[in-house]
Design an enzyme around this catalytic site. Sequence first.
Site, mmCIF file in Angstrom:
data_model
loop_
_atom_site.group_PDB
_atom_site.id
_atom_site.type_symbol
_atom_site.label_atom_id
_atom_site.label_comp_id
_atom_site.label_asym_id
_atom_site.label_seq_id
_atom_site.Cartn_x
_atom_site.Cartn_y
_atom_site.Cartn_z
ATOM 1 N N ARG A 72 75.287 115.926 48.083
ATOM 2 C CA ARG A 72 74.332 116.395 49.376
ATOM 3 C C ARG A 72 75.009 117.207 50.425
ATOM 4 O O ARG A 72 74.570 118.023 51.228
ATOM 5 C CB ARG A 72 73.020 115.580 49.784
ATOM 6 C CG ARG A 72 72.148 115.982 50.892
ATOM 7 C CD ARG A 72 71.470 115.064 51.685
ATOM 8 N NE ARG A 72 71.127 115.483 52.942
ATOM 9 C CZ ARG A 72 70.438 116.578 53.183
ATOM 10 N NH1 ARG A 72 69.920 117.084 52.221
ATOM 11 N NH2 ARG A 72 70.372 116.920 54.458
ATOM 12 N N LYS A 126 84.702 108.935 56.206
ATOM 13 C CA LYS A 126 84.188 109.789 55.417
ATOM 14 C C LYS A 126 83.257 111.021 56.035
ATOM 15 O O LYS A 126 83.440 112.067 55.563
ATOM 16 C CB LYS A 126 83.373 109.326 54.423
ATOM 17 C CG LYS A 126 82.435 110.088 53.317
ATOM 18 C CD LYS A 126 81.451 109.133 52.496
ATOM 19 C CE LYS A 126 80.417 108.746 52.559
ATOM 20 N NZ LYS A 126 79.157 109.794 52.738
ATOM 21 N N ASN A 127 82.167 110.469 56.582
ATOM 22 C CA ASN A 127 81.317 111.326 57.208
ATOM 23 C C ASN A 127 81.885 112.601 58.307
ATOM 24 O O ASN A 127 80.977 113.337 58.860
ATOM 25 C CB ASN A 127 79.976 110.689 57.857
ATOM 26 C CG ASN A 127 79.217 110.034 56.441
ATOM 27 O OD1 ASN A 127 79.623 110.403 55.474
ATOM 28 N ND2 ASN A 127 78.316 108.989 56.795
ATOM 29 N N CYS A 143 67.478 112.164 46.659
ATOM 30 C CA CYS A 143 68.246 111.288 46.496
ATOM 31 C C CYS A 143 67.386 109.719 46.617
ATOM 32 O O CYS A 143 66.461 109.763 46.996
ATOM 33 C CB CYS A 143 69.692 110.951 46.881
ATOM 34 S SG CYS A 143 69.586 110.781 48.778
ATOM 35 N N ASP A 195 72.969 103.737 58.138
ATOM 36 C CA ASP A 195 73.979 103.608 57.029
ATOM 37 C C ASP A 195 74.368 102.191 57.163
ATOM 38 O O ASP A 195 75.441 101.856 56.042
ATOM 39 C CB ASP A 195 75.101 104.626 57.214
ATOM 40 C CG ASP A 195 74.926 106.007 56.975
ATOM 41 O OD1 ASP A 195 75.709 107.068 57.329
ATOM 42 O OD2 ASP A 195 73.860 106.134 56.691
ATOM 43 N N ARG A 209 82.137 106.353 46.023
ATOM 44 C CA ARG A 209 81.777 107.602 46.790
ATOM 45 C C ARG A 209 82.561 107.693 48.331
ATOM 46 O O ARG A 209 82.876 108.601 48.860
ATOM 47 C CB ARG A 209 80.385 108.125 47.047
ATOM 48 C CG ARG A 209 79.527 108.253 45.405
ATOM 49 C CD ARG A 209 78.204 109.008 45.634
ATOM 50 N NE ARG A 209 78.267 109.963 46.445
ATOM 51 C CZ ARG A 209 77.402 110.951 45.939
ATOM 52 N NH1 ARG A 209 76.495 110.948 45.217
ATOM 53 N NH2 ARG A 209 77.545 112.025 46.813
ATOM 54 N N ARG A 256 65.472 114.589 50.890
ATOM 55 C CA ARG A 256 66.639 115.058 51.784
ATOM 56 C C ARG A 256 66.300 116.744 52.051
ATOM 57 O O ARG A 256 67.041 117.628 51.561
ATOM 58 C CB ARG A 256 67.842 115.085 51.074
ATOM 59 C CG ARG A 256 68.163 113.608 50.551
ATOM 60 C CD ARG A 256 68.184 112.740 51.879
ATOM 61 N NE ARG A 256 69.315 112.777 52.632
ATOM 62 C CZ ARG A 256 70.658 112.198 52.457
ATOM 63 N NH1 ARG A 256 70.904 111.438 51.507
ATOM 64 N NH2 ARG A 256 71.598 112.415 53.450
HETATM 65 C C1 EPZ Z 1 74.113 112.073 57.448
HETATM 66 O O1 EPZ Z 1 73.452 112.757 56.561
HETATM 67 C C2 EPZ Z 1 75.135 111.245 56.717
HETATM 68 N N1 EPZ Z 1 75.919 111.967 55.809
HETATM 69 C C3 EPZ Z 1 74.204 110.036 56.066
HETATM 70 O O2 EPZ Z 1 75.141 109.123 55.540
HETATM 71 C C4 EPZ Z 1 73.325 109.382 57.466
HETATM 72 O O3 EPZ Z 1 72.479 108.481 56.834
HETATM 73 C C5 EPZ Z 1 72.498 110.458 58.004
HETATM 74 O O4 EPZ Z 1 73.343 111.419 58.503
HETATM 75 C C6 EPZ Z 1 71.951 109.895 58.979
HETATM 76 O O5 EPZ Z 1 72.583 109.357 60.033
HETATM 77 C C7 EPZ Z 1 77.014 112.502 56.167
HETATM 78 O O6 EPZ Z 1 77.273 112.671 57.483
HETATM 79 C C8 EPZ Z 1 77.760 113.129 55.183
HETATM 80 P P1 EPZ Z 1 70.179 113.974 58.627
HETATM 81 P P2 EPZ Z 1 72.405 114.094 56.975
HETATM 82 O O7 EPZ Z 1 70.137 115.518 58.373
HETATM 83 O O8 EPZ Z 1 73.217 114.904 57.837
HETATM 84 C C9 EPZ Z 1 65.595 114.266 58.176
HETATM 85 C C10 EPZ Z 1 76.220 107.689 53.976
HETATM 86 O O9 EPZ Z 1 75.703 106.787 53.574
HETATM 87 N N2 EPZ Z 1 65.829 115.993 57.964
HETATM 88 O O10 EPZ Z 1 70.943 113.499 59.789
HETATM 89 O O11 EPZ Z 1 72.146 114.758 55.593
HETATM 90 C C11 EPZ Z 1 66.212 113.669 56.938
HETATM 91 O O12 EPZ Z 1 65.053 113.499 55.769
HETATM 92 C C12 EPZ Z 1 75.025 108.844 54.099
HETATM 93 O O13 EPZ Z 1 77.402 108.068 54.386
HETATM 94 C C13 EPZ Z 1 64.644 116.847 57.914
HETATM 95 O O14 EPZ Z 1 63.529 116.468 58.200
HETATM 96 O O15 EPZ Z 1 71.186 113.511 57.258
HETATM 97 C C14 EPZ Z 1 66.149 112.241 57.783
HETATM 98 O O16 EPZ Z 1 64.930 111.597 57.600
HETATM 99 C C15 EPZ Z 1 73.872 108.612 53.592
HETATM 100 N N3 EPZ Z 1 65.228 118.100 57.759
HETATM 101 C C16 EPZ Z 1 66.797 112.566 59.075
HETATM 102 O O17 EPZ Z 1 66.431 114.119 59.286
HETATM 103 C C17 EPZ Z 1 66.513 118.596 57.665
HETATM 104 O O18 EPZ Z 1 66.679 119.886 57.493
HETATM 105 C C18 EPZ Z 1 68.223 112.268 59.435
HETATM 106 O O19 EPZ Z 1 68.678 113.212 58.245
HETATM 107 C C19 EPZ Z 1 67.628 117.716 57.696
HETATM 108 C C20 EPZ Z 1 67.104 116.350 57.756
#
Ligand code: EPZ
Length: 423
Positions: free
Chosen positions: A91, A22-23, A115, A309, A401, A120
């Site tokens: 998101r 999915k990701n 969420c 995850d 989802r 996020r």
């Molecule tokens: C991806 O989300 C995945 N989703 C998430 O999987 C996964 O949990 C996450 O990466 C971490 O591995 C998809 O790929 C669609 P991040 P993403 O930006 O990219 C912080 C699932 O269950 N951050 O890597 O949105 C954020 O708050 C989903 O399939 C900032 O601070 O996550 C977090 O603490 C849930 N500023 C960390 O970085 C930003 O601009 C990692 O988030 C962006 C993120």
Amino acid sequence: MDKLVVHGGATLRGAINISGSKNASLPILAATLLTGEDCIIRRVPDVSDTNYMIQILSALGADVERSSGTVRATCADVSDQAPYELVRRMRASICVMGPLLARKGRCVVSLPGGCVIGDRPVDLHLRGLEALGAKIEFEGGNITLTAKDGLRGAEIDLRGTHGPTVLGTDNVMMAATLAEGITIIESAAAEPEVLDLANFLNSMGAKITGAGTRRIVIEGVKELHGVEHTVIPDRIEAGTFMAAAALAGDGVTLRRVCREHLKAITAAIEQSGHRIDFNEAGDVCTVHRNEMTQGVNLVTAPYPGYPTDMQAQMTALLATTPGISVIKDTIFPQRFMHCAELKRMGADIRVDNGTAVVHGVAQLSAAPVMASDLRASAALVLAALKAKGSTEISRLYHIDRGYELIDEKLLMLGAHVERVKDR
Ligand code: EPZ
């Protein structure tokens, strides 16, 4: 809203195929916006998140159709404004920002809400796109990015307080493919899904090196062309079924996996005492449950570390693993909604400041529980597989989802589950 009733106590046996990721699918579908030519993407899982992305592409003006696991998308003439109604529901829609900005020189996307797993933010996405020359305005809950003179390559460091950003890396990498000059992304996310996106983009004619490491270099090109691509296996679905097999299995086999992507998950499950054998090619594994198991200490980390995850699913396995386990989520410190529900089933878990301390109990008992987010709901299904009695899991849409045909796959393995339509 559907419910899943899980009658605990069945032993899981047999083999299932793991679906496409999915990701990986979500940013790859968004990347089709970078060309007006046909893109064919295979093994896109039929889950609501990918269907939301397909709807977003259609709403933008793309010609998109899905036939079973294959999606054909042609973004010949697209609008620069992503539809609020759809974007607010997922998101990950934020990953249309980079391609739309690069293709159209402008894009309007609603700010994603937070969420249950935590705030996020998208500050890192915006840091990267601004460095490429985008002008950013906020108005009415929307982000408007403009780059009327096009984008220019830049050196960007995407590190945030919780480590790299997966979709932030994707957004900047996609935008940089059509920027003028060289872009260097430092502190990039190295997840396999980022590498799969880079491979998709390179097949379209992009010039990306270093994807899958912390430093990605993109040499901008004038345009990208249509492509055919098969998405990598879903390592989180595979990990979820590995945990199910460790909890309630007797030699469960998972096909269409990728051993390389599962190293940290395999190590954690084996550290608790179970054994996982892979075939030579590393695309099939069999999980051997062990009765003599022990608690483990887990700290989530960006790839190749233990994935956030898979934190909830491992907590469900450790809830009935003898001994004490300590699970710390450094990426989403609030991602413990599943613990309250597991405690209603008799688990002994204390959560404090991003860490769960789990004392393994002999057995959980069925209780009506509520799913709160995608991976938390998977954890509740796992716990219910071995709990005494029949567990009713409501708000099943959370599971739908990200898990393709989860009830059918569990039934194929001999689990006693039934999806109940809410009247
Ligand atoms: C991806 O989300 C995945 N989703 C998430 O999987 C996964 O949990 C996450 O990466 C971490 O591995 C998809 O790929 C669609 P991040 P993403 O930006 O990219 C912080 C699932 O269950 N951050 O890597 O949105 C954020 O708050 C989903 O399939 C900032 O601070 O996550 C977090 O603490 C849930 N500023 C960390 O970085 C930003 O601009 C990692 O988030 C962006 C993120």
